[in-house]
Design a protein around this motif. Structure first.
Motif, short mmCIF file in Angstrom:
data_model
loop_
_atom_site.label_atom_id
_atom_site.label_comp_id
_atom_site.label_asym_id
_atom_site.label_seq_id
_atom_site.Cartn_x
_atom_site.Cartn_y
_atom_site.Cartn_z
N ALA A 89 0.70 -1.08 -0.07
CA ALA A 89 -0.09 0.13 0.10
C ALA A 89 0.98 1.36 -0.05
CB ALA A 89 -0.90 0.01 1.23
N GLY A 90 1.96 1.15 0.81
CA GLY A 90 2.82 2.24 0.96
C GLY A 90 3.56 2.36 -0.61
N GLY A 93 1.20 4.25 -3.10
CA GLY A 93 1.21 5.56 -2.48
C GLY A 93 2.30 6.18 -3.16
N TYR A 164 -5.66 8.57 -3.72
CA TYR A 164 -5.40 7.24 -3.38
C TYR A 164 -5.56 7.15 -1.72
CZ TYR A 164 -2.38 3.40 -2.10
OH TYR A 164 -1.67 2.17 -1.67
N GLU A 166 -4.55 5.00 1.06
CA GLU A 166 -3.43 4.05 1.63
C GLU A 166 -4.26 2.93 2.44
OE1 GLU A 166 1.06 3.63 3.01
OE2 GLU A 166 0.61 5.29 2.05
#
Length: 181
Positions: A89-90, A93, A164, A166
Motif C-alpha cells: 500500500a505504501g 502511494g 489514493y 492508502e
C-alpha cells in the motif's frame, strides 16, 4: 555536412515519446511529433524505431523501470519482517504520488496492448516482475492476486481522479493475504 555522433539520441527520442504521450495521449504520438519534441531530424526517429510499436515498447519498458526503481528504493517487499500489505500500500502511494506522467503513460501503453500485440509482452513484464518479487512472501496464486488488486486500485485512482487511500488499499491487500493463510 558530416554526421554528428550523438550517443544519447535514442534515449532523447524515448524521453520525447513519453512527454508526447503525457501531453497528448497515444493519439498524439507519431514519428513526426516525437522528432519535433526531441529536436532531432525525423529520420532519426525512424532510424532508431522503425515502427511506432517499437517506440511504444521502449517507452513502456522505461515506464516499467520507473516502478521497479520505486520498489528497489523502498526494499520492504523482500524483508520478511515487514507487513506485506502495508508495504504494498505504501509502495502504491509513493508511486501514485510521484510524477503522474510516468504512471499515466504506463497505463495508457498497458491498455494499448489490447489492440497492439507488440506491446503485450512488455505490458506483462510489470505484472510478472511484481509477482516474482511477491512470490518470496506469498504463494504464486496469492502473489498474482495481489498484483491484480494493485493494478485495479491504480487504475481506479487514475480513471476516477479520486485520491489514493492508502489505508483502504492496505485493508484490501490484507484480505487477499489473509485469505491465503
Amino acid at each position: 555536412m558530416p554526421r554528428r555522433y550523438d550517443p544519447e539520441r535514442r534515449q532523447r527520442i524515448i524521453d520525447a515519446a513519453i512527454r508526447v504521450v503525457g501531453a497528448e495521449g497515444l493519439a498524439g504520438l507519431s514519428h513526426r511529433s516525437v522528432a519535433a519534441e526531441a529536436d532531432v531530424p525525423l529520420g532519426s526517429t525512424t532510424y532508431h524505431f522503425k515502427t511506432l510499436d517499437e517506440l511504444m515498447v521502449a517507452a513502456l519498458r522505461q515506464a516499467n523501470e520507473g516502478f521497479a526503481k520505486v520498489i528497489a528504493a523502498r526494499g520492504g517487499l523482500a524483508d520478511p519482517h515487514t507487513d506485506l500489505a502495508a508495504e504494498l500500500a505504501g509502495l502504491l502511494g509513493e508511486w501514485l504520488a510521484g510524477e503522474r506522467t510516468g504512471v499515466e503513460l504506463e497505463y495508457e501503453l498497458y491498455l494499448a496492448a489490447l489492440r497492439r500485440p507488440a506491446l503485450r509482452p512488455v505490458a506483462a513484464e510489470w505484472a510478472d516482475d511484481l509477482a516474482d518479487r511477491l512470490a518470496a512472501r506469498a504463494d504464486p496464486v496469492t502473489a498474482r492476486a495481489l498484483v491484480a488488486l494493485t493494478d485495479g486500485i491504480c487504475l481506479q485512482v487514475l480513471l476516477t481522479g479520486t485520491p489514493y487511500d492508502e489505508e483502504y488499499a492496505r485493508e484490501m491487500l490484507s484480505r487477499v493475504i489473509d485469505a491465503d493463510a
